[in-house]
Design a protein around this motif. Structure first.
Motif, PDB file in Angstrom:
ATOM      1  N   ALA A  76       0.826  -1.081  -0.140  1.00 24.22           N
ATOM      2  CA  ALA A  76      -0.097  -0.113   0.022  1.00 24.22           C
ATOM      3  C   ALA A  76       0.849   1.215   0.079  1.00 24.22           C
ATOM      4  N   PHE A  77       1.880   1.183   0.897  1.00 22.67           N
ATOM      5  CA  PHE A  77       2.785   2.335   0.659  1.00 22.67           C
ATOM      6  C   PHE A  77       3.537   2.477  -0.732  1.00 22.67           C
ATOM      7  N   LEU A  78       4.046   1.519  -1.228  1.00 17.58           N
ATOM      8  CA  LEU A  78       4.556   1.627  -2.657  1.00 17.58           C
ATOM      9  C   LEU A  78       3.575   2.110  -3.664  1.00 17.58           C
ATOM     10  N   ALA A  79       2.190   1.526  -3.541  1.00 16.64           N
ATOM     11  CA  ALA A  79       1.530   2.048  -4.503  1.00 16.64           C
ATOM     12  C   ALA A  79       1.087   3.527  -4.213  1.00 16.64           C
ATOM     13  N   GLY A 117       4.988   5.681  -9.606  1.00 16.46           N
ATOM     14  CA  GLY A 117       5.453   6.663 -10.584  1.00 16.46           C
ATOM     15  C   GLY A 117       6.370   7.612  -9.969  1.00 16.46           C
ATOM     16  N   ASP A 118       6.799   7.734  -8.760  1.00 18.44           N
ATOM     17  CA  ASP A 118       7.643   8.438  -8.363  1.00 18.44           C
ATOM     18  C   ASP A 118       8.955   7.920  -8.481  1.00 18.44           C
ATOM     19  N   VAL A 135      12.615   0.075  -6.091  1.00 14.86           N
ATOM     20  CA  VAL A 135      12.451  -1.292  -5.178  1.00 14.86           C
ATOM     21  C   VAL A 135      13.138  -2.278  -6.050  1.00 14.86           C
ATOM     22  N   SER A 136      14.040  -3.059  -5.413  1.00 13.15           N
ATOM     23  CA  SER A 136      14.672  -4.113  -5.924  1.00 13.15           C
ATOM     24  C   SER A 136      14.838  -5.462  -4.804  1.00 13.15           C
ATOM     25  N   ALA A 148       8.531  10.598   4.768  1.00 14.08           N
ATOM     26  CA  ALA A 148       9.024  12.191   4.797  1.00 14.08           C
ATOM     27  C   ALA A 148       9.972  12.556   3.594  1.00 14.08           C
ATOM     28  N   ALA A 149      10.900  11.539   3.436  1.00 20.58           N
ATOM     29  CA  ALA A 149      11.878  11.686   2.224  1.00 20.58           C
ATOM     30  C   ALA A 149      11.170  11.824   0.704  1.00 20.58           C
ATOM     31  N   LEU A 150       9.925  11.432   0.793  1.00 17.13           N
ATOM     32  CA  LEU A 150       9.323  11.465  -0.569  1.00 17.13           C
ATOM     33  C   LEU A 150       8.490  12.647  -0.797  1.00 17.13           C
ATOM     34  N   ARG A 151       7.967  13.305   0.304  1.00 20.93           N
ATOM     35  CA  ARG A 151       7.050  14.383   0.036  1.00 20.93           C
ATOM     36  C   ARG A 151       7.682  15.891  -0.320  1.00 20.93           C
TER      37      ARG A 151
END
Length: 379
Positions: free
Chosen positions: A120-123, A127-128, A133-134, A185-188
């Motif tokens: 859910a977090f990744l969804a 698109g960012d 993810v690997s 926080a790092a993606l906002r």
């Protein structure tokens, strides 16, 4: 029968001893575990309104806020409450089923964070292109262990690296909510997010013991030793730990933060604290990180430096590490990190404050701010 119990969901763990009307006797599955631990999770399907009593036969079962319950197949959680718990080791609880919220309820000693939560977090961030993810490694049961990577390549300049882990002990669910808060926080696209991406590259492993997370193991004190005691071993038991060691030696992060949860309840276990490293220079840096976090932590998940357990105090002695080194201690011996250590995040209470997933996510945002301040001070 007025109740059916099953564990056919990720993280399920229980043995049914007896169901006698509204009275249920259960045993935690301690597979591959030395001594006692406290993880359990089961699903109840109710056919009759009434008050159900659950008794565990083998040790501690419930924490400071009673069991956690989910009415949506484990995606969201709430505490059932301390008033429903009894027994010397909090080994009994009752549940009033009235049918108003559906007849399927998942009960757990804590608030689960499973693969569905990570998905859910990744969804949410699909698109960012700053997030990728690997697969870090494959477990002994051939499950993929994800490593998340956050890097903003549109921002030039030299950047330090942060490496985050949780679930070296697979039952320590609340820690992964804190990790999610850091990553979010790092993606906002706010001031904090932009500054984090300007200063740092972040790598994170949410489920170090992926097999245990899915299978519903205890994780702590796994025989012959658990994931958090596999660092620096001549031959690693766990391929995921071997892969983490290799990754750390290649990338040499500035901050290495291993997120854990402590014992189920009581005393220091109802706080958010740092265990101190053995080396005094590393201890001084840990104390500074702690002081910064105390200023940044939200009221819903406070941290107090007085709760830290320095090396040589309580459980934090050499006797606790006879089976091997945790990640932070191993990293400190390598000498490349300015901060390497563990943060213990209580399952249910931070002193008198009740913890929730959203509150612990806010703690994660506070940790992100703390990393920035720490790096600005330490250079």
């Amino acid at each position: 029968m007025s109740l059916k119990i099953d564990i056919s969901f990720p993280g399920g763990n229980i043995f049914i001893e007896d169901i006698n009307g509204f009275d249920v006797t259960l045993t935690k599955d301690m597979r591959n575990t030395e001594g006692d631990w406290f993880y359990w999770a089961f699903r109840g399907t109710f056919d009759e309104v009434g008050t159900y009593h659950f008794t565990f036969t083998n040790g501690w079962a419930c924490g400071a806020r009673g069991p956690a319950v989910s009415y949506d197949d484990g995606m969201t959680w709430e505490w059932l409450g301390a008033d429903c718990v009894s027994g010397e080791k909090r080994s009994r609880f009752f549940y009033n089923y009235d049918g108003s919220r559906g007849n399927r309820v998942i009960f757990c000693m804590g608030m689960q964070y499973q693969q569905a939560h990570l998905d859910a977090f990744l969804a949410k961030h699909q698109g960012d292109d700053r997030l990728s993810v690997s697969t870090l490694a494959y477990t002994r049961k051939n499950r993929a262990v994800e490593i998340l990577h956050i890097e903003d390549k549109t921002i030039g300049g030299e950047k330090k690296r942060i490496f985050l882990t949780s679930r070296h002990h697979c039952c320590e669910m609340m820690a992964t909510y804190a990790m999610e808060g850091i990553l979010d926080a790092a993606l906002r696209d706010d001031d904090l997010g932009r500054e984090l991406r300007e200063k740092f590259i972040i790598d994170a492993v949410p489920f170090v013991d992926k097999d245990g997370v899915v299978d519903g193991d205890q994780g702590k004190n796994r025989l012959p030793h658990d994931h958090a005691r596999d660092y620096g071993a001549e031959h690693n038991l766990y391929p995921e730990v071997a892969a983490i060691q290799k990754f750390l030696l290649e990338t040499k992060p500035y901050i290495v933060n291993d997120l854990h949860c402590p014992w189920i309840c009581l005393d220091i276990n109802e706080t958010i604290y740092f265990p101190g490293p053995s080396a005094k220079d590393a201890e001084a840096r840990m104390l500074r990180m702690s002081a910064i976090l105390a200023e940044e932590a939200p009221a819903c998940a406070p941290h107090f430096p007085a709760d830290n357990i320095l090396y040589g105090v309580g459980w934090n002695t050499g006797a606790n590490y006879t089976k091997g080194a945790p990640m932070g201690a191993w990293v400190n011996r390598q000498g490349f990190a300015r901060f390497a250590g563990t943060l213990e995040i209580a399952y249910a209470n931070a002193r008198e404050i009740t913890l929730t997933p959203d509150g612990v996510r806010e703690l994660g945002r506070a940790l992100a701010r703390s990393y920035l301040r720490f790096a600005a001070e330490m250079g």
